[in-house]
Design a protein around this motif. Structure first.
Motif, PDB file in Angstrom:
ATOM      1  N   GLY A  27     -14.744  -9.994  -7.750  1.00  0.00           N
ATOM      2  CA  GLY A  27     -13.567  -9.131  -7.814  1.00  0.00           C
ATOM      3  C   GLY A  27     -12.593  -9.421  -6.684  1.00  0.00           C
ATOM      4  O   GLY A  27     -11.380  -9.440  -6.889  1.00  0.00           O
ATOM      5  N   GLY A  28     -13.114  -9.662  -5.476  1.00  0.00           N
ATOM      6  CA  GLY A  28     -12.244 -10.003  -4.350  1.00  0.00           C
ATOM      7  C   GLY A  28     -11.516 -11.318  -4.579  1.00  0.00           C
ATOM      8  O   GLY A  28     -10.313 -11.436  -4.330  1.00  0.00           O
ATOM      9  N   ALA A  29     -12.243 -12.306  -5.074  1.00  0.00           N
ATOM     10  CA  ALA A  29     -11.621 -13.602  -5.354  1.00  0.00           C
ATOM     11  C   ALA A  29     -10.613 -13.480  -6.494  1.00  0.00           C
ATOM     12  O   ALA A  29      -9.524 -14.055  -6.443  1.00  0.00           O
ATOM     13  N   PHE A  30     -10.956 -12.706  -7.506  1.00  0.00           N
ATOM     14  CA  PHE A  30     -10.055 -12.495  -8.638  1.00  0.00           C
ATOM     15  C   PHE A  30      -8.796 -11.771  -8.178  1.00  0.00           C
ATOM     16  O   PHE A  30      -7.694 -12.075  -8.641  1.00  0.00           O
ATOM     17  N   GLY A  31      -8.950 -10.826  -7.249  1.00  0.00           N
ATOM     18  CA  GLY A  31      -7.797 -10.113  -6.702  1.00  0.00           C
ATOM     19  C   GLY A  31      -6.822 -11.058  -6.019  1.00  0.00           C
ATOM     20  O   GLY A  31      -5.603 -10.917  -6.150  1.00  0.00           O
ATOM     21  N   LYS A  32      -7.338 -12.044  -5.301  1.00  0.00           N
ATOM     22  CA  LYS A  32      -6.473 -13.037  -4.648  1.00  0.00           C
ATOM     23  C   LYS A  32      -5.717 -13.864  -5.687  1.00  0.00           C
ATOM     24  O   LYS A  32      -4.540 -14.174  -5.506  1.00  0.00           O
ATOM     25  N   ILE A  33      -6.412 -14.228  -6.758  1.00  0.00           N
ATOM     26  CA  ILE A  33      -5.766 -15.009  -7.819  1.00  0.00           C
ATOM     27  C   ILE A  33      -4.637 -14.197  -8.451  1.00  0.00           C
ATOM     28  O   ILE A  33      -3.527 -14.703  -8.646  1.00  0.00           O
ATOM     29  N   ASP A  39       2.839 -12.626  -6.924  1.00  0.00           N
ATOM     30  CA  ASP A  39       3.777 -12.997  -5.860  1.00  0.00           C
ATOM     31  C   ASP A  39       4.483 -14.323  -6.112  1.00  0.00           C
ATOM     32  O   ASP A  39       5.672 -14.452  -5.818  1.00  0.00           O
ATOM     33  N   ASP A  40       3.759 -15.304  -6.630  1.00  0.00           N
ATOM     34  CA  ASP A  40       4.292 -16.661  -6.710  1.00  0.00           C
ATOM     35  C   ASP A  40       4.859 -17.042  -8.075  1.00  0.00           C
ATOM     36  O   ASP A  40       5.660 -17.968  -8.173  1.00  0.00           O
ATOM     37  N   ILE A  41       4.418 -16.359  -9.134  1.00  0.00           N
ATOM     38  CA  ILE A  41       4.842 -16.775 -10.470  1.00  0.00           C
ATOM     39  C   ILE A  41       5.650 -15.688 -11.190  1.00  0.00           C
ATOM     40  O   ILE A  41       6.687 -15.977 -11.774  1.00  0.00           O
ATOM     41  N   ILE A  42       5.194 -14.444 -11.140  1.00  0.00           N
ATOM     42  CA  ILE A  42       5.857 -13.393 -11.914  1.00  0.00           C
ATOM     43  C   ILE A  42       7.062 -12.793 -11.186  1.00  0.00           C
ATOM     44  O   ILE A  42       8.125 -12.616 -11.778  1.00  0.00           O
ATOM     45  N   ILE A  78      11.303   4.489   4.551  1.00  0.00           N
ATOM     46  CA  ILE A  78      10.535   4.760   3.332  1.00  0.00           C
ATOM     47  C   ILE A  78      10.584   3.465   2.527  1.00  0.00           C
ATOM     48  O   ILE A  78      11.630   3.084   1.998  1.00  0.00           O
ATOM     49  N   ASN A  79       9.458   2.795   2.452  1.00  0.00           N
ATOM     50  CA  ASN A  79       9.377   1.465   1.831  1.00  0.00           C
ATOM     51  C   ASN A  79       9.055   1.578   0.343  1.00  0.00           C
ATOM     52  O   ASN A  79       7.982   1.198  -0.108  1.00  0.00           O
ATOM     53  N   TYR A  80      10.001   2.060  -0.431  1.00  0.00           N
ATOM     54  CA  TYR A  80       9.753   2.239  -1.856  1.00  0.00           C
ATOM     55  C   TYR A  80       9.647   0.899  -2.588  1.00  0.00           C
ATOM     56  O   TYR A  80       8.982   0.797  -3.613  1.00  0.00           O
ATOM     57  N   GLY A  81      10.264  -0.141  -2.069  1.00  0.00           N
ATOM     58  CA  GLY A  81      10.154  -1.465  -2.685  1.00  0.00           C
ATOM     59  C   GLY A  81       8.734  -1.995  -2.615  1.00  0.00           C
ATOM     60  O   GLY A  81       8.238  -2.607  -3.565  1.00  0.00           O
ATOM     61  N   ASN A  82       8.079  -1.758  -1.492  1.00  0.00           N
ATOM     62  CA  ASN A  82       6.677  -2.175  -1.346  1.00  0.00           C
ATOM     63  C   ASN A  82       5.805  -1.412  -2.339  1.00  0.00           C
ATOM     64  O   ASN A  82       4.861  -1.969  -2.910  1.00  0.00           O
ATOM     65  N   PHE A  83       6.134  -0.134  -2.563  1.00  0.00           N
ATOM     66  CA  PHE A  83       5.397   0.659  -3.542  1.00  0.00           C
ATOM     67  C   PHE A  83       5.589   0.082  -4.945  1.00  0.00           C
ATOM     68  O   PHE A  83       4.628  -0.038  -5.712  1.00  0.00           O
ATOM     69  N   ILE A  84       6.831  -0.281  -5.291  1.00  0.00           N
ATOM     70  CA  ILE A  84       7.105  -0.877  -6.605  1.00  0.00           C
ATOM     71  C   ILE A  84       6.302  -2.176  -6.765  1.00  0.00           C
ATOM     72  O   ILE A  84       5.703  -2.422  -7.805  1.00  0.00           O
ATOM     73  N   GLN A  85       6.294  -2.990  -5.717  1.00  0.00           N
ATOM     74  CA  GLN A  85       5.544  -4.253  -5.756  1.00  0.00           C
ATOM     75  C   GLN A  85       4.054  -3.988  -5.967  1.00  0.00           C
ATOM     76  O   GLN A  85       3.398  -4.642  -6.777  1.00  0.00           O
ATOM     77  N   THR A  86       3.510  -3.012  -5.245  1.00  0.00           N
ATOM     78  CA  THR A  86       2.090  -2.671  -5.378  1.00  0.00           C
ATOM     79  C   THR A  86       1.797  -2.141  -6.773  1.00  0.00           C
ATOM     80  O   THR A  86       0.750  -2.454  -7.361  1.00  0.00           O
ATOM     81  N   PHE A  90      -0.762  -3.729  -9.490  1.00  0.00           N
ATOM     82  CA  PHE A  90      -1.828  -2.956 -10.128  1.00  0.00           C
ATOM     83  C   PHE A  90      -1.793  -3.115 -11.636  1.00  0.00           C
ATOM     84  O   PHE A  90      -2.834  -3.329 -12.279  1.00  0.00           O
ATOM     85  N   ILE A  91      -0.610  -3.011 -12.225  1.00  0.00           N
ATOM     86  CA  ILE A  91      -0.499  -3.110 -13.681  1.00  0.00           C
ATOM     87  C   ILE A  91      -0.963  -4.490 -14.155  1.00  0.00           C
ATOM     88  O   ILE A  91      -1.706  -4.609 -15.134  1.00  0.00           O
ATOM     89  N   ILE A  92      -0.574  -5.531 -13.438  1.00  0.00           N
ATOM     90  CA  ILE A  92      -0.979  -6.884 -13.840  1.00  0.00           C
ATOM     91  C   ILE A  92      -2.477  -7.083 -13.638  1.00  0.00           C
ATOM     92  O   ILE A  92      -3.155  -7.667 -14.482  1.00  0.00           O
ATOM     93  N   ILE A  93      -3.024  -6.576 -12.534  1.00  0.00           N
ATOM     94  CA  ILE A  93      -4.469  -6.681 -12.298  1.00  0.00           C
ATOM     95  C   ILE A  93      -5.226  -5.936 -13.392  1.00  0.00           C
ATOM     96  O   ILE A  93      -6.207  -6.452 -13.950  1.00  0.00           O
ATOM     97  N   ALA A  94      -4.787  -4.725 -13.722  1.00  0.00           N
ATOM     98  CA  ALA A  94      -5.457  -3.946 -14.767  1.00  0.00           C
ATOM     99  C   ALA A  94      -5.400  -4.687 -16.101  1.00  0.00           C
ATOM    100  O   ALA A  94      -6.395  -4.727 -16.834  1.00  0.00           O
TER     101      ALA A  94
END
Length: 139
Positions: A27-33, A39-42, A78-86, A90-94
């Motif tokens: 799961g940790g390795a998959f999370g990095k992928i 970050d790099d493609i989408i 208030i870093n709302y952009g970081n929240f949007i990124q997170t 999450f949606i892509i990981i799920a």
């Protein structure tokens, strides 16, 4: 102390504990992928589509305050952009996990055993012979 070590050994070597450890590592390795995928493609095309905005840089800066007229506090953000990124991460990981589990289930799923067909109705000749046999047994 010996009983404790024996119980711990049984727990650690059991399939559940080992499977869980393997799951955490994978799961940790998959999370990095997935993070790299996001970050790099989408995100670069999405940023390009919305005019080069990097979600991580979006924030609201709160005004700085001076305390007792001498010390100036740092501005809070208030870093709302970081929240949007997170949230996008999450949606892509799920989604990736859902597709992975769906694929694994398809590979692992055993075909349902076929229900045995109901025996065919005996023919009239067989019924007649059965009746004759039963009558002979009675005599």
């Amino acid at each position: 102390m010996g009983k404790f070590l024996t119980e711990f050994k049984e727990f650690a070597v059991k399939g559940n504990a080992v499977d869980m450890a393997v799951g955490v590592i994978i799961g940790g390795a998959f999370g990095k992928i997935v993070t790299s995928l996001v970050d790099d493609i989408i995100m670069p095309p999405i940023g390009w589509l919305i005019g080069g905005v990097n979600f991580s840089d979006l924030k609201v800066t709160l005004p700085a305050e001076k305390i007792a007229g001498a010390i100036e506090m740092k501005s809070a953000t208030i870093n709302y952009g970081n929240f949007i990124q997170t949230l996008i991460d999450f949606i892509i990981i799920a989604l990736c996990i859902f597709l992975m589990i769906k694929g694994i289930n398809k590979l692992v799923r055993k075909p349902e055993p076929e229900k045995p067909a109901a025996p065919a109705e005996p023919s009239d000749e067989v019924k007649l012979l059965t009746e004759i046999r039963d009558e002979l047994k009675k005599k």
